[in-house]
Motif scaffolding. Sequence first.
Motif, short mmCIF file in Angstrom:
data_model
loop_
_atom_site.label_atom_id
_atom_site.label_comp_id
_atom_site.label_asym_id
_atom_site.label_seq_id
_atom_site.Cartn_x
_atom_site.Cartn_y
_atom_site.Cartn_z
N ARG A 41 1.33 -0.86 -0.02
CA ARG A 41 0.18 -0.01 0.00
C ARG A 41 1.44 1.16 -0.16
O ARG A 41 0.34 2.26 -0.28
CB ARG A 41 -0.52 -0.42 1.25
N GLN A 42 2.35 0.79 -0.33
CA GLN A 42 3.37 2.17 0.05
C GLN A 42 3.22 3.26 -1.61
O GLN A 42 3.35 2.71 -2.59
CB GLN A 42 4.77 1.83 0.43
N LYS A 43 3.03 4.72 -1.52
CA LYS A 43 3.85 5.09 -2.48
C LYS A 43 4.77 5.90 -2.03
O LYS A 43 5.01 7.37 -1.58
CB LYS A 43 2.10 6.11 -2.77
N GLY A 48 13.53 10.93 -9.46
CA GLY A 48 14.13 10.05 -10.31
C GLY A 48 12.36 8.79 -10.62
O GLY A 48 12.85 7.54 -11.92
N GLY A 49 11.36 8.84 -10.25
CA GLY A 49 10.85 7.92 -10.18
C GLY A 49 10.27 7.37 -8.72
O GLY A 49 10.56 7.36 -7.78
N GLN A 50 8.75 6.29 -8.94
CA GLN A 50 8.65 6.32 -7.81
C GLN A 50 9.08 4.03 -7.38
O GLN A 50 9.37 3.70 -8.13
CB GLN A 50 6.75 5.33 -8.14
N ASP A 53 9.37 -2.47 -6.24
CA ASP A 53 10.25 -4.03 -5.00
C ASP A 53 11.36 -3.91 -5.65
O ASP A 53 11.98 -4.50 -4.62
CB ASP A 53 8.97 -4.79 -5.18
N ASP A 54 11.36 -4.18 -7.00
CA ASP A 54 12.88 -4.13 -7.82
C ASP A 54 13.76 -3.16 -8.38
O ASP A 54 14.81 -3.27 -8.79
CB ASP A 54 12.79 -5.11 -8.71
N SER A 55 13.35 -1.83 -7.62
CA SER A 55 14.14 -0.82 -7.52
C SER A 55 15.56 -0.63 -6.72
O SER A 55 16.38 -1.48 -6.25
CB SER A 55 13.82 0.43 -7.01
N ASP A 56 16.69 -0.81 -8.10
CA ASP A 56 18.02 0.07 -7.62
C ASP A 56 18.56 0.96 -6.78
O ASP A 56 18.02 2.37 -6.76
CB ASP A 56 19.08 -0.34 -8.37
N LEU A 57 17.94 1.04 -5.31
CA LEU A 57 18.25 2.11 -4.65
C LEU A 57 19.61 3.43 -4.49
O LEU A 57 19.28 4.53 -4.44
CB LEU A 57 18.64 1.63 -3.07
N LYS A 58 20.26 2.82 -5.19
CA LYS A 58 21.49 3.97 -5.47
C LYS A 58 21.13 4.31 -7.00
O LYS A 58 21.36 5.63 -7.38
CB LYS A 58 22.89 2.82 -6.24
N SER A 59 20.63 4.50 -7.47
CA SER A 59 19.97 5.24 -8.98
C SER A 59 19.02 5.84 -8.43
O SER A 59 18.80 6.42 -9.43
CB SER A 59 19.34 3.95 -9.55
N PHE A 60 18.81 6.22 -6.97
CA PHE A 60 18.14 7.67 -6.92
C PHE A 60 18.68 8.52 -6.68
O PHE A 60 18.45 9.93 -5.80
CB PHE A 60 16.83 7.24 -5.60
N ASN A 61 20.13 7.97 -6.59
CA ASN A 61 21.17 9.89 -5.52
C ASN A 61 20.31 9.97 -4.54
O ASN A 61 20.43 11.47 -4.06
CB ASN A 61 21.04 10.52 -6.46
N LEU A 62 19.82 9.07 -3.30
CA LEU A 62 19.70 9.52 -2.02
C LEU A 62 21.15 10.11 -1.55
O LEU A 62 22.22 9.68 -1.15
CB LEU A 62 18.80 8.33 -0.78
N LYS A 63 20.08 11.39 -0.58
CA LYS A 63 21.37 12.28 0.22
C LYS A 63 21.66 12.14 1.69
O LYS A 63 19.99 11.65 2.09
CB LYS A 63 20.97 13.81 -0.59
N PRO A 64 22.35 11.92 2.68
CA PRO A 64 22.51 11.86 4.07
C PRO A 64 21.22 12.91 4.30
O PRO A 64 21.13 14.24 3.92
CB PRO A 64 23.80 12.30 4.74
N VAL A 70 6.09 9.46 2.23
CA VAL A 70 5.62 8.24 2.04
C VAL A 70 3.77 8.24 2.02
O VAL A 70 3.21 8.97 3.07
CB VAL A 70 5.47 6.95 3.23
N LEU A 71 3.27 7.89 0.88
CA LEU A 71 1.71 7.83 0.85
C LEU A 71 1.63 6.90 1.40
O LEU A 71 2.04 5.71 0.83
CB LEU A 71 0.90 8.45 -0.56
N GLY A 72 0.01 6.19 1.98
CA GLY A 72 -0.40 4.86 2.16
C GLY A 72 -1.12 5.44 3.53
O GLY A 72 -0.48 5.30 4.13
#
Length: 481
Positions: A41-43, A48-50, A53-64, A70-72
Amino acid sequence: MSIEVNVKHAGKTYPVTVDLSENGLTFKHQIYSLTNVPPERQKVLLKGGQLKDDSDLKSFNLKPNQTIMVLGSADAPVDAPKQDVKFVEDLDPKDLNFNPNNEPSGLVNLGNTCYLNSSLQSLFAVEELRNRLEKYTKNGTGVEQNLVFHLKELFDKMSQRNKKITPLNFLTTMRLSFPQFSERDDSGFYKQQDAEEAYSQILSAILGQFSGLDQYFKIEFKTATRCLETSEDPVYGYEDAMKLACHITINTNFLKDGLMSNLKETIEKHNESLGRNSTYEITRKITRLPKYLNIHFVRFFWKRDTGKKSKILRKVQFPFQLDLIDLVDEGIKEDKAKIRDAIYKVEKQNEEESRAFKKTKKSADLTTREQYAQQKEELEKLRQKWTDNFKTALPDSYDPSSGENPSSLYELISVIAHQGSSADSGHYQCFAKDQQDPTGENWYKFNDDKVTVVSRDKIEALAGGGEGDSALILMYKAVGI
């Protein structure tokens, strides 16, 4: 690489450490443990997109310290217990049969994962398995190595007796290793699964990584295959298995009945002398008994009209102590019976000491805390004394590292039970004996992350007879070793 980010849901912000080498599903499970919003139920809104489940977390360039929305809708919270909190110091000494502050760890349900939690709690009862995992170092990148490594991490936390543990990494790795546990229903929710399948798959993966550990579970048989339509001599052979099956029929009232009938079967195959198919009978006798005996109540069968694994509701009683002398081969029966009888004598002695211990009065000069500490110390001494007593019943030649049961006698140490009418629904729980309690009176009930103490009467009620808790997997341990 890991970084700290903030998850924001319904006006609340939660700090969380994200391992960028994991996939999107693992991150969603972390969010679920914080917000109570199930992964399906999470959005999760990211640059870089939603998040998938199989997303590569490195592709989102998360910052500290980045804030992630999170919606749901969250699951309804569990009501807090209505009874007043009681502290150890305030309890009556007779109620202190266990340490309320040192109960085993519960495992958080991550959405229809009670089948997994109950399987893990049962396997945790195996001392040799815990010891091998404690020393395990991953020497590869295969899925089974990852599975065992994450099981090591999980068991390490359970050994520390943390109040509740979220088995995120193990669940994710298990679904990658065994895709059948990733099945979803039409609404996108993860399906309930069969605990016996999960239990067997996990155990198989573990045994594949540890040389020699299978000896603690392996049962060996001598088979005799005889044609019922000729006078030909039987053909003998050998088999092995990691569990015994108890098929339930209209005539099955007791566990021993089901075990004995399952060691005999009738098949049809070609007979050379007759030149056609003929009926054969295969009988099996046990030639080796392991330290840990797994028994599967075959309670589920495929029902075509519903397309589900339906449950056999028949009541089948099982004992706390199981003697398999009637199932073993004649070649080992005499030796097994001799050691069994010696163990019986030790048990009688231990029972007398147990009765004397229960009659011991606590000193009125001690505080409740001091009485509890004294009781705990005396219980440990009694447990060690009984262990030493059992050693006198074993032959000098017995090697504990062989993983074999020198007698035919077993004690029940855990039960995985199912509540409901179908394997694809309902609820699984584990009941495990408190192995630190030499009296055998206390059992732990693992209802996911809720751990309570129950008596032997509750275990007896798991025999079934309806849609309530019914035993599915029994684990027995050899008496005296």
